[in-house]
Write a protein that holds these residues in place. Structure first.
Motif, PDB file in Angstrom:
ATOM      1  N   ASN A  88       1.097  -1.326  -0.320  1.00 14.24           N
ATOM      2  CA  ASN A  88       0.337  -0.077   0.149  1.00 14.24           C
ATOM      3  C   ASN A  88       1.172   1.077   0.151  1.00 14.24           C
ATOM      4  OD1 ASN A  88      -2.552  -1.405  -0.177  1.00 14.24           O
ATOM      5  ND2 ASN A  88      -2.490  -1.225   2.038  1.00 14.24           N
ATOM      6  N   TYR A  89       1.915   0.788   0.464  1.00 20.37           N
ATOM      7  CA  TYR A  89       3.024   2.498   0.513  1.00 20.37           C
ATOM      8  C   TYR A  89       3.733   2.959  -0.671  1.00 20.37           C
ATOM      9  CZ  TYR A  89       6.677  -0.625   0.953  1.00 20.37           C
ATOM     10  OH  TYR A  89       7.304  -1.756   1.316  1.00 20.37           O
ATOM     11  N   LYS A 122       1.640   2.171  -3.980  1.00 18.31           N
ATOM     12  CA  LYS A 122       0.302   3.189  -4.213  1.00 18.31           C
ATOM     13  C   LYS A 122       0.118   4.655  -3.307  1.00 18.31           C
ATOM     14  CE  LYS A 122      -3.056  -0.094  -4.852  1.00 18.31           C
ATOM     15  NZ  LYS A 122      -4.054  -1.052  -4.616  1.00 18.31           N
ATOM     16  N   THR A 123       0.721   4.913  -2.183  1.00 22.83           N
ATOM     17  CA  THR A 123      -0.244   6.213  -1.491  1.00 22.83           C
ATOM     18  C   THR A 123       1.616   6.989  -2.943  1.00 22.83           C
ATOM     19  OG1 THR A 123       0.055   5.121   0.365  1.00 22.83           O
ATOM     20  CG2 THR A 123       0.825   7.757   0.225  1.00 22.83           C
ATOM     21  N   ARG A 168       2.647   6.373  -5.369  1.00 19.93           N
ATOM     22  CA  ARG A 168       2.044   7.519  -6.860  1.00 19.93           C
ATOM     23  C   ARG A 168       1.714   7.989  -6.606  1.00 19.93           C
ATOM     24  NH1 ARG A 168       2.227   1.148  -7.998  1.00 19.93           N
ATOM     25  NH2 ARG A 168       4.143   0.334  -8.629  1.00 19.93           N
ATOM     26  N   ALA A 169       0.236   7.691  -5.501  1.00 20.57           N
ATOM     27  CA  ALA A 169      -0.648   8.481  -5.881  1.00 20.57           C
ATOM     28  C   ALA A 169       0.005  10.021  -4.896  1.00 20.57           C
ATOM     29  CB  ALA A 169      -1.450   8.304  -4.534  1.00 20.57           C
ATOM     30  N   LYS A 170       1.081  10.305  -4.696  1.00 21.69           N
ATOM     31  CA  LYS A 170       1.548  11.576  -4.687  1.00 21.69           C
ATOM     32  C   LYS A 170       2.258  12.317  -5.772  1.00 21.69           C
ATOM     33  CE  LYS A 170       4.016  10.413  -0.405  1.00 21.69           C
ATOM     34  NZ  LYS A 170       5.332  10.490  -0.006  1.00 21.69           N
ATOM     35  N   GLY A 171       1.933  11.590  -6.713  1.00 18.68           N
ATOM     36  CA  GLY A 171       2.073  11.861  -7.881  1.00 18.68           C
ATOM     37  C   GLY A 171       3.825  11.689  -8.789  1.00 18.68           C
ATOM     38  N   LEU A 172       4.011  11.093  -7.773  1.00 20.02           N
ATOM     39  CA  LEU A 172       5.837  10.800  -7.755  1.00 20.02           C
ATOM     40  C   LEU A 172       5.660   9.809  -8.670  1.00 20.02           C
ATOM     41  CD1 LEU A 172       7.136   9.584  -4.462  1.00 20.02           C
ATOM     42  CD2 LEU A 172       7.000  12.109  -5.812  1.00 20.02           C
ATOM     43  N   THR A 173       6.621   9.716  -9.895  1.00 20.28           N
ATOM     44  CA  THR A 173       7.425   9.162 -11.193  1.00 20.28           C
ATOM     45  C   THR A 173       7.508   7.560 -11.180  1.00 20.28           C
ATOM     46  OG1 THR A 173       9.587  10.082 -11.441  1.00 20.28           O
ATOM     47  CG2 THR A 173       8.129  11.504 -12.639  1.00 20.28           C
ATOM     48  N   LYS A 212      13.752   4.894  -5.026  1.00 19.89           N
ATOM     49  CA  LYS A 212      12.888   5.367  -3.981  1.00 19.89           C
ATOM     50  C   LYS A 212      12.539   4.535  -2.560  1.00 19.89           C
ATOM     51  CE  LYS A 212      13.363   9.821  -2.298  1.00 19.89           C
ATOM     52  NZ  LYS A 212      12.510  11.315  -2.656  1.00 19.89           N
ATOM     53  N   HIS A 213      11.287   4.369  -2.283  1.00 17.42           N
ATOM     54  CA  HIS A 213      10.440   3.442  -1.336  1.00 17.42           C
ATOM     55  C   HIS A 213      10.259   1.893  -2.436  1.00 17.42           C
ATOM     56  CE1 HIS A 213       7.626   6.953   0.069  1.00 17.42           C
ATOM     57  NE2 HIS A 213       8.150   7.597  -1.782  1.00 17.42           N
ATOM     58  N   ALA A 241      14.160   1.238  -1.587  1.00 14.42           N
ATOM     59  CA  ALA A 241      14.601   0.999  -0.100  1.00 14.42           C
ATOM     60  C   ALA A 241      14.398  -0.284   1.117  1.00 14.42           C
ATOM     61  CB  ALA A 241      14.831   2.122   0.192  1.00 14.42           C
TER      62      ALA A 241
END
Ligand code: ATP
Ligand code: MG
Lengths: 348, 314
Positions: free
Chosen positions: B211-212, B214-215, B217-222, B229-230, B233
């Motif tokens: 889910n994180y 998804k979060t 991506r939902a922030k608009g990160l490429t 990053k996510h 790591a």
């Protein structure tokens, strides 16, 4: 502002094509709140994630439909254009705030990242912005919160952080997928209150997804009832609660435990299982579980038709027959186990 | 945290004791009289007797073990029967090349494995992922000595891009040293990369569906930011645990690779001592390797608890 036309979102699974969202049409205006309710597995999350295409694809694909958002069809945008929409114009919060935050990064870093995703600013400026966002969502010690890891916060705090992240780009539309399901009742109420307060402050439109009819009754201007990937009824809270026109909605309402419940009362649940979306039944999807089903229901899928101003329902029964059938059934059941049909006694 | 560290160290003691018993017994498990084995069949009975005296071989075995252990613990690994040099000096003298080789191999492994895993996950719905799986499986299955000989034939003999053998200390000539170490380090890395890349890929594939993510991506990160990053790591943390296993593999590999490329390291020392039946050196080197291995795993475990904020031992 957002207009969804004949949207289909199918899932290519080993059991075949799952029609998770099947030909949905609805819209939401500026500052409006719509609630989407339905049983588990009715396709609510797939629908919500379709709007900004967060569904993993494959397996999810969109064979048909349009998502018109301020003059653009979101389904036709490139990945890069979508990134500019996500978190900026349309944000989303999820059901489980613990798993929705990255466990190995501090809150500050995750929030600053959201702030900087769409606005050019230095880390320092972003931190200031992040602190004010945390204050805005009602976190009393924002500095400390910034330095915490997600697992160090309470469930309510985490969901507040998620809301802060979602609001960081001042979105025009906020999609909240079961934002309070994982929280206990008092925290639920606080989070919902926060959403309403922020909505009036920023004029954000909200799509709130839940299976708690009490939540939508309180928040939503309009309610969509979903069943097996389709909208089966749509209307204001009053339409849905007092002028229920689709047997599924009626069953949902009856399944709400009433506060007046006594020890002798039975809890009413909807008999049967939701249909297998890979091979839905012929005719009306609710037919196999419907207390008022007749052989005619099997013949064709009922169309969602307008039955009042802004009130749509998908059932072949007309209002009179439906009312009399309801009465009959209630009379039959009232052998000491009469249950309120939910009207006005929704738990909250 | 301190208590956890102490506990971990205490729990290592049984392992070290068992290792020490096995190492000690090496000399007694080989058939024949150890002194004769060392000195050869033609040795005179007096010289055999002298050596037995010197090595304490005429005492009860438990006494011998305890004496030996006492010396080992105090850092006295004895002397080479071949050169009379203290074993600790010999290990120290050979440590540099092995250490450089292993660190270089470790870095190469990460340099190859991380991009491989990231690309495999990024292109997870394309043909690249099954290709990746086959290649990493191949990497895990290829024996180091075979790959070493093959690569030497190709890159040192047929196309002389790299030296066939030899070692230049990095302290004397850094680039020249790296150049000499490249082929051996690459061979070691090639064998380890499969495992590490596979671990990383699996970890990333798991994180991709969390889910994180998804979060994020939902922030608009490429997608590349989300992955690098996510997702990466989160996948790197469990992967650190295989680094301990990897070090074991690398140590086994260095013995072979050092021999092939005549690198004067610990592995070479071990092989030479085996040929010379130089038991004190053999014992010293094996014990040293075992201790290093146990310590590396301890460090990796502690590192893991530092990297993952959810794990805290108070
Ligand atoms: N990856 C998948 N493969 C196959 N089927 C899937 C997949 N993901 C979801 N589905 C199916 O799609 C349907 C809709 O799922 P969705 O998550 O949207 O339900 P929901 O209404 O959000 O339920 P809940 O209230 O439990 O969150 C379900 O029937 C589910 O089984
Ligand atoms: Mg859901």
């Amino acid at each position: 502002m957002l207009k969804v036309n004949h949207l289909k979102a199918y899932i290519d699974s080993i059991d075949g094509i799952v029609k998770a969202v099947d030909d949905l049409t609805f819209s939401i205006g500026k500052g409006e709140t719509i609630g989407i309710v339905g049983e588990s597995g009715s396709g609510k999350s797939i629908l919500a994630q379709s709007l900004i295409q967060l569904n993993p694809s494959p397996p999810v694909f969109y064979p048909q439909g349009e998502i018109q958002f301020e003059g653009r069809d979101l389904l036709k945008l490139s990945e890069k254009e979508l990134c500019n929409i996500r978190g900026n114009e349309i944000s989303m919060i999820f059901q489980d705030p613990l798993s929705s935050l990255n466990p190995i990064f501090k809150i500050g870093r995750q929030l600053v990242e959201a702030v900087r995703a769409h606005h050019r600013m230095t880390r320092r400026q972003a931190e200031v912005k992040a602190l004010s966002l945390l204050k805005d969502v009602g976190i009393s010690q924002p500095e400390r919160c910034m330095k915490s890891y997600p697992h160090e916060l309470s469930g309510g705090m985490r969901q507040r952080v998620m809301i802060a992240i979602a609001l960081s780009g001042h979105p025009k539309l906020l999609i909240a997928d079961e934002p309070t399901t994982a929280l206990d009742v008092t925290i639920q109420a606080q989070i919902l209150e926060l959403l309403t307060r922020l909505q009036s402050k920023y004029g954000t439109s909200i799509i709130i997804i839940t299976h708690d009819l009490g939540v939508v009754a309180r928040l939503a201007d309009r309610i969509l009832v979903m069943y097996s990937g389709k909208i089966v009824e749509e209307g204001t809270a009053e339409d849905i609660f007092y002028r229920t026109s689709m047997p599924y909605t009626w069953s949902l309402l009856r399944a709400i435990p009433s506060l007046k419940l006594t020890l002798n009362d039975r809890l009413v649940s909807i008999p049967g299982q939701p249909p297998d979306l890979a091979s839905p039944p012929q005719g009306c999807n609710f037919y196999p579980r419907c207390p008022f089903a007749s052989p005619k229901c099997r013949e064709a899928e009922p169309v969602l038709k307008e039955i009042g101003k802004g009130h749509r329902a998908a059932c072949i029964l007309d209002e009179e027959t439906f009312e009399s059938r309801k009465k009959e059934l209630e009379k039959k059941e009232s052998g000491g186990s009469m249950i309120s049909n939910g009207q006005g006694s929704v738990t909250s | 945290m301190l208590r956890y560290v102490v506990n971990r160290i205490v729990s290592l003691l049984p392992v070290l004791i068992i290792v020490s018993i096995i190492v000690f017994l090496i000399i007694h498990l080989t058939p024949g009289n150890p002194a004769t084995l060392i000195l050869g069949e033609e040795a005179s009975p007096t010289s055999i007797h002298q050596l037995e005296e010197k090595l304490g071989l005429n005492q009860p075995i438990v006494v011998q073990y305890l004496d030996w252990l006492k010396k080992m613990v105090t850092g006295d690994f004895g002397q080479s029967v071949y050169s009379s040099e203290p074993v600790t000096h010999m290990i120290a003298a050979n440590l540099g090349p092995t250490f450089s080789l292993m660190v270089f191999a470790l870095i190469l492994t990460l340099i190859i494995a991380i991009p491989m895993a990231v690309i495999a996950v990024w292109k997870r719905n394309t043909i690249l992922d099954p290709i990746f799986i086959s290649v990493s499986l191949l990497g895990v299955s290829i024996p180091a000595f075979w790959l070493a000989i093959l690569l030497v034939l190709i890159f040192a003999v047929a196309l002389p891009v790299f030296p066939v053998a030899g070692y230049v200390p990095l302290s004397r000539n850094f680039l020249g040293g790296l150049y000499h170490l490249f082929l051996p380090a690459f061979i070691l890395a090639a064998v380890e990369t499969g495992l590490v890349a596979r671990m990383l890929r699996d970890g990333m594939l798991e994180a991709v569906n969390q889910n994180y993510t998804k979060t994020a991506r939902a922030k608009g990160l490429t997608e590349s930011t989300v992955l690098l990053k996510h997702v990466l790591a989160n996948a790197l943390i469990p992967t650190t645990t295989v680094i301990g296993t990897m070090v074991a593999g690398l140590m086994g590999g260095t013995v072979i690779v050092e021999t092939i490329f005549t690198i004067p390291g610990i592995g070479q020392l071990l092989i030479d001592s085996i040929y010379r039946r130089d038991y004190p050196v053999i014992q010293g080197v094996i014990l040293f390797i075992a201790v290093v291995y146990v310590l590396v795993n301890l460090i990796v475990d502690l590192l893991y608890t530092l990297l993952d904020p959810r794990i805290r031992y108070d």
